[in-house]
Write an enzyme that holds these catalytic residues in place. Structure first.
Site, short mmCIF file in Angstrom:
data_model
loop_
_atom_site.label_atom_id
_atom_site.label_comp_id
_atom_site.label_asym_id
_atom_site.label_seq_id
_atom_site.Cartn_x
_atom_site.Cartn_y
_atom_site.Cartn_z
N GLN A 1 -3.07 -8.25 -2.21
CA GLN A 1 -2.09 -7.29 -2.17
C GLN A 1 -0.96 -7.35 -3.08
O GLN A 1 -0.21 -6.72 -3.80
CB GLN A 1 -1.89 -5.87 -1.24
CG GLN A 1 -3.30 -5.22 -1.22
CD GLN A 1 -2.47 -4.21 0.66
OE1 GLN A 1 -2.99 -5.30 1.56
NE2 GLN A 1 -2.30 -3.81 0.62
N ARG B 1 3.98 -12.22 8.62
CA ARG B 1 2.91 -12.22 8.37
C ARG B 1 1.62 -11.87 6.75
O ARG B 1 2.01 -11.13 5.98
CB ARG B 1 1.95 -10.71 9.63
CG ARG B 1 0.38 -11.09 9.09
CD ARG B 1 -0.16 -9.80 9.78
NE ARG B 1 -0.83 -9.48 10.43
CZ ARG B 1 -1.59 -8.46 9.67
NH1 ARG B 1 -0.85 -7.33 9.07
NH2 ARG B 1 -3.00 -8.66 9.48
N HIS C 1 -7.98 -10.67 5.32
CA HIS C 1 -7.93 -9.82 5.02
C HIS C 1 -8.61 -9.49 4.24
O HIS C 1 -7.85 -8.55 2.86
CB HIS C 1 -6.22 -9.90 4.77
CG HIS C 1 -5.40 -8.41 4.67
ND1 HIS C 1 -4.42 -8.47 5.69
CD2 HIS C 1 -6.41 -7.19 4.18
CE1 HIS C 1 -3.71 -6.82 6.02
NE2 HIS C 1 -4.67 -6.77 5.10
N ASN D 1 -8.19 -9.83 9.73
CA ASN D 1 -7.49 -7.69 9.64
C ASN D 1 -8.41 -6.87 9.65
O ASN D 1 -9.41 -6.90 8.93
CB ASN D 1 -6.18 -8.00 8.72
CG ASN D 1 -5.57 -6.50 8.51
OD1 ASN D 1 -4.63 -6.83 9.00
ND2 ASN D 1 -6.14 -5.85 7.58
N GLU D 2 -7.95 -6.03 10.67
CA GLU D 2 -8.17 -4.66 10.50
C GLU D 2 -10.17 -4.59 10.78
O GLU D 2 -10.65 -3.85 9.27
CB GLU D 2 -8.33 -3.84 9.26
CG GLU D 2 -6.37 -3.48 9.81
CD GLU D 2 -5.99 -2.30 9.35
OE1 GLU D 2 -6.64 -1.43 8.15
OE2 GLU D 2 -5.77 -1.58 9.66
N ASN E 1 -2.27 -3.02 14.95
CA ASN E 1 -2.02 -2.49 13.87
C ASN E 1 -2.33 -0.75 13.94
O ASN E 1 -3.22 0.25 13.88
CB ASN E 1 -2.80 -2.28 12.50
CG ASN E 1 -2.50 -3.57 12.22
OD1 ASN E 1 -2.21 -4.97 12.59
ND2 ASN E 1 -3.41 -4.08 11.17
N TYR F 1 -0.60 3.73 12.07
CA TYR F 1 -0.18 4.52 10.98
C TYR F 1 -0.66 6.09 11.37
O TYR F 1 0.59 6.48 11.51
CB TYR F 1 -0.89 4.32 9.56
CG TYR F 1 -0.60 2.80 8.82
CD1 TYR F 1 0.85 2.88 8.83
CD2 TYR F 1 -1.60 1.31 9.41
CE1 TYR F 1 1.06 1.19 7.86
CE2 TYR F 1 -1.32 0.72 8.77
CZ TYR F 1 -0.71 0.12 8.35
OH TYR F 1 -0.45 -0.97 8.11
N GLU G 1 0.98 -4.72 11.95
CA GLU G 1 1.33 -3.33 10.79
C GLU G 1 1.79 -1.86 11.21
O GLU G 1 1.32 -1.49 12.00
CB GLU G 1 0.00 -2.67 9.85
CG GLU G 1 -0.54 -4.00 9.23
CD GLU G 1 -1.64 -3.77 8.66
OE1 GLU G 1 -1.95 -2.98 7.98
OE2 GLU G 1 -2.38 -4.92 7.94
N GLU H 1 -2.20 -0.58 -3.35
CA GLU H 1 -2.62 -0.61 -2.17
C GLU H 1 -4.08 0.01 -2.30
O GLU H 1 -4.71 1.27 -2.38
CB GLU H 1 -1.81 1.02 -1.72
CG GLU H 1 -2.18 1.94 -0.73
CD GLU H 1 -2.40 0.56 0.59
OE1 GLU H 1 -3.35 1.40 1.84
OE2 GLU H 1 -1.73 -0.10 1.07
N TRP H 2 -5.17 -0.80 -2.32
CA TRP H 2 -6.40 -0.86 -1.85
C TRP H 2 -7.24 0.48 -3.22
O TRP H 2 -6.75 0.30 -4.22
CB TRP H 2 -6.59 -0.80 -0.68
CG TRP H 2 -6.48 -1.69 -0.03
CD1 TRP H 2 -5.03 -1.34 1.37
CD2 TRP H 2 -6.61 -2.96 0.05
NE1 TRP H 2 -5.59 -2.67 1.91
CE2 TRP H 2 -5.85 -4.09 1.07
CE3 TRP H 2 -8.04 -4.22 -0.55
CZ2 TRP H 2 -6.07 -5.36 1.37
CZ3 TRP H 2 -7.97 -4.98 -0.90
CH2 TRP H 2 -7.05 -6.02 -0.05
#
Length: 477
Positions: free
Chosen positions: A16, A73, A117, A161-162, A292, A294, A370, A424-425
């Protein structure tokens, strides 16, 4: 060495922010391939340049230092340090991270290093990707080599990550790289990610010692029933929790997969990819469990066709293996306010999640690895970006973290997502999460009011008011 103190920090991910996709000996990743495939990423955006952190890392670390952040991170780009995912390391790639970590430590910023990630080397995907058991073993060897090369520079190792997004958005819904739509492969990927975590943890500690701190970051889902009095709706929540949370928490924390998950997915797979001894490997000591968070989701039982997968990466009802079955989970709209991602803003649910985890695993230290928001309208005016909505978001979520700590939750840190605006992906550069604005043409960095507010929080140890942000002085230097 243990991670015992609470630290305020920021976070990014290699694909990213780094750019330099074809420089320094870096090989292609699945996100290079995916983003260069027409129609996959909004606007045809790619991470080829991103925000040029590969060339501007000294400037970025200096900016972190001026903000007073105590932890950073970052993720290592696997294809940058080991271009094909196997074989010899790329010295130039390793040197990049060695220098970056040295600079962070010199400025008193603790490096939290994420090994994966989402940027799997394309060669490993060509050989089967995460649905293949061999990828877990390749990851463990990569982790061992990174521990050997960088071990004395890392404050906390994060394996993955995730992994939920890797498995289900990458291999079930196909809205993330590698873009496959194979539910059975997604479940195999989930298991091999769990196995990869366990094998990598063992490898890191074999290299660096049993007391080496290791973590994993999970995007744990907070799911509420449409009707709290409805038995079927509560069952739908349990179904989502099984595949959204316990598909990872079970093997990592308890050494088993939940019975409900195995039952609900029996029509998809027989789980024969789980071999004897695997669930002993997956259950390793976690010095910190990364969380994480949101948004939340609202579900109910729906008799009929399921809902279509959602491409935001944080809805566990989306891309679930039972979508389209007779007794599907229906994902309902959530009440405003929403961020630019369409995610609802529910800071109290972060407190709810932290308390629930503390109740389930009372001896497990936690860290918010996150948390942040994208909002429209982040435009510099006279050298300032007045992102009041983001300041309010951070204020309310930090308040939730502080309440959880006061309630006795063993929290070791809070890392704001993200340090800078970035790729952002699947949304490309259309969504800005950074507390630092980046002009994508000039690559100029401008700290937003949210960055100044965060600096004040760290500097004073108190929770500044939202209204204070716009009046705070700009950074010096």
């Amino acid at each position: 060495m243990m991670w015992e103190d609470f630290r305020w920090g920021v976070a990014t991910a290699a694909y990213q922010v780094e750019g330099a996709a074809r420089e320094g000996g870096r090989g292609p990743s699945i996100w290079d391939t995916f983003s260069h495939t027409p129609g996959r990423v909004l606007g045809g955006d790619t991470g080829d340049v991103a925000v040029d952190h590969y060339h501007r890392w000294r400037e970025d670390v200096a900016l972190m230092s001026r903000l007073g952040v105590q932890a950073y991170r970052l993720s290592i780009s696997w294809p940058r340090v080991q271009p094909g995912g196997r074989g010899p390391l790329n010295p130039e790639g390793v040197a990049f991270y060695r220098d970056l970590l040295d600079e962070l430590r010199a400025r008193g910023i603790a490096p939290v290093v994420t090994l994966y990630h989402w940027d799997l080397p394309q060669e490993l995907e060509n050989a089967g990707g995460w649905p293949s058991r061999e990828t877990a073993h390749a990851f463990a060897e990569y982790a061992r080599l990174m521990a050997r090369e960088l071990g004395d520079r890392v404050a906390l190792w994060t394996t993955l990550n995730e992994p939920w997004c890797t498995a289900f958005l990458g291999y079930a819904s196909g809205v993330h790289a590698p873009g496959r739509t194979e539910p059975a492969a997604a479940l195999a990927a989930a298991h091999h990610l769990n196995l990869a975590h366990g094998l990598a943890t063992l490898a890191i500690r074999e290299e660096l010692g049993e007391d080496t701190p290791v973590s994993i970051s999970l995007n744990l889902h907070v799911t509420h029933p449409a009707d709290p009095e409805s038995g079927p709706d509560l069952e739908a929540v349990a179904q989502v929790d099984a595949v959204g949370n316990h598909v990872f928490l079970g093997p990592l924390m308890d050494g088993s997969y939940p019975t409900q998950l195995l039952r609900d997915t029996a029509h998809v797979t027989d789980w024969s990819f789980v071999r004897p001894g695997d669930l002993t490997v997956t259950r390793q000591r976690l010095d910190v469990l990364g969380v994480n968070y949101y948004s939340t989701q609202l579900v109910r039982r729906h008799h009929g066709a399921g809902t279509a997968p959602r491409a935001d990466g944080h809805g566990a009802a989306a891309a679930s293996p039972w979508v389209g079955t007779e007794d599907a989970v229906e994902l309902l709209p959530v009440d405003p306010p929403h961020t630019a991602m369409g995610w609802n803003i529910r800071p109290e649910a972060l407190e709810e999640l932290l308390l629930a985890l503390d109740n389930a695993y009372p001896d497990q230290p936690l860290m918010v690895t996150e948390n942040g928001a994208a909002f429209d309208g982040d435009v510099p005016v006279d050298g300032r970006v007045h992102d009041t909505a983001r300041v309010a978001y951070l204020h309310d979520h930090v308040a939730a973290v502080l309440r959880a700590r006061e309630a006795g939750v063993d929290l070791r840190g809070y890392l704001a997502w993200s340090f800078v605006d970035n790729f952002e992906w699947a949304y490309g550069y259309s969504k800005r999460f950074g507390i630092v604005h980046v002009d994508l043409d000039s690559q100029r960095r401008t700290p937003k009011d949210s960055a100044l507010w965060y600096r004040e929080l760290i500097r004073t140890g108190r929770l500044p008011g939202v209204e204070e942000a716009a009046a705070l002085p700009p950074l010096e230097g």
